[in-house]
Design an enzyme around this catalytic site. Sequence first.
Site, PDB file in Angstrom:
ATOM      1  N   GLU A  73      -3.133  21.289  14.532  1.00  0.00           N
ATOM      2  CA  GLU A  73      -3.899  22.441  14.995  1.00  0.00           C
ATOM      3  C   GLU A  73      -4.374  22.259  16.437  1.00  0.00           C
ATOM      4  OE1 GLU A  73      -7.713  25.152  13.478  1.00  0.00           O
ATOM      5  OE2 GLU A  73      -7.576  23.034  12.886  1.00  0.00           O
ATOM      6  N   LYS A 107      -5.404  32.603  12.008  1.00  0.00           N
ATOM      7  CA  LYS A 107      -6.268  31.937  11.036  1.00  0.00           C
ATOM      8  C   LYS A 107      -7.281  32.915  10.454  1.00  0.00           C
ATOM      9  CE  LYS A 107      -9.102  27.695  10.788  1.00  0.00           C
ATOM     10  NZ  LYS A 107      -9.518  26.518  11.598  1.00  0.00           N
ATOM     11  N   CYS A 119      -5.618  24.975   8.812  1.00  0.00           N
ATOM     12  CA  CYS A 119      -6.794  24.145   8.562  1.00  0.00           C
ATOM     13  C   CYS A 119      -7.736  24.692   7.497  1.00  0.00           C
ATOM     14  CB  CYS A 119      -7.524  23.871   9.873  1.00  0.00           C
ATOM     15  SG  CYS A 119      -8.642  22.430   9.779  1.00  0.00           S
TER      16      CYS A 119
END
Length: 318
Positions: free
Chosen positions: A43, A116, A153
């Site tokens: 990331e 995300k 994540c």
Amino acid sequence: MNILRIGLLQQHNTASQEDNMRRLAEGITDLARRGAQLIVLQELHNGLYFCQEERVEYFDQAEPIPGPSTHFYGELAKSLGVVIVTSLFEKRAPGLYHNTAVVMERDGSIAGKYRKMHIPDDPAYYEKFYFTPGDLGFHPIDTSVGRLGVLVCWDQWYPEAARLMAMQGAQLLIYPTAIGYDSHDTPEEQQRQREAWTTVMRGHAVANGLPVMAVNRVGFETVSGEEKPYSPEEPGIRFWGSSFVAGPQGELHYRASETEEESLVVEIDLDHGEQVRRWWPFLRDRRIDSYGDITRRFIDGDQSVSHFDHGDPEDNAG
């Protein structure tokens, strides 16, 4: 058998974006020469993990998509004939920024992107200050090596995200990651958290009959980028590495070091998940007529929704 050779780079980062990208390019080239067809990066791999602090000047690191980084990694993908999963700080418009994974096809084009969706806000992980929650939904990205369920994540803690990717035909779940230890926690608590992180994603693999991989940063980072040994008294994050690849029954094909950089190629059989789903038909046995409450934040008392509120359950069976 439908074998896919996956390469992952677990890397430490410095304050120099040029240095980070140079080392990434060297690592990608090496993995491609070792036979990797799909290469996954961690990331926000171009720079330091700046979300340790809330400072408006860090927005200057963001870039448009397409932009300089997609050009850089696209050229690498094209020259090496590989698919690359990148993770970028996207500037969509003035005042509108995202944490975005971009998949580069082996012809150098953008195969797709994912913004995300779950954004944390914890000490040293002040991501809500920087990132607008994604608005592209949970949709796999089709590539020449397969249909990739790319998440990022914090998404890794949410079974709903993994399930939605699986329901749309994802063949592999991929999580670029930046996660590490809180220096105030005991060593025992730190290890419980690291194991929980691995366990929850292995659970996604089992529940969906899909391989899963997570690629994490490693090493100690301060926002300033000053190179110094890890110290629990100093501000900064010691990222726990431990990048891994798991099969559709949660079996670990490989787990990387907690402390060292690693570059590895792992072979997985994308067809094996079909056989596992025949043994364990979890998708078949889901009670889709009874899950209406899942879209609520919380259920107080007798506020639950019966399937009768939605009409005939067979109407929602698609």
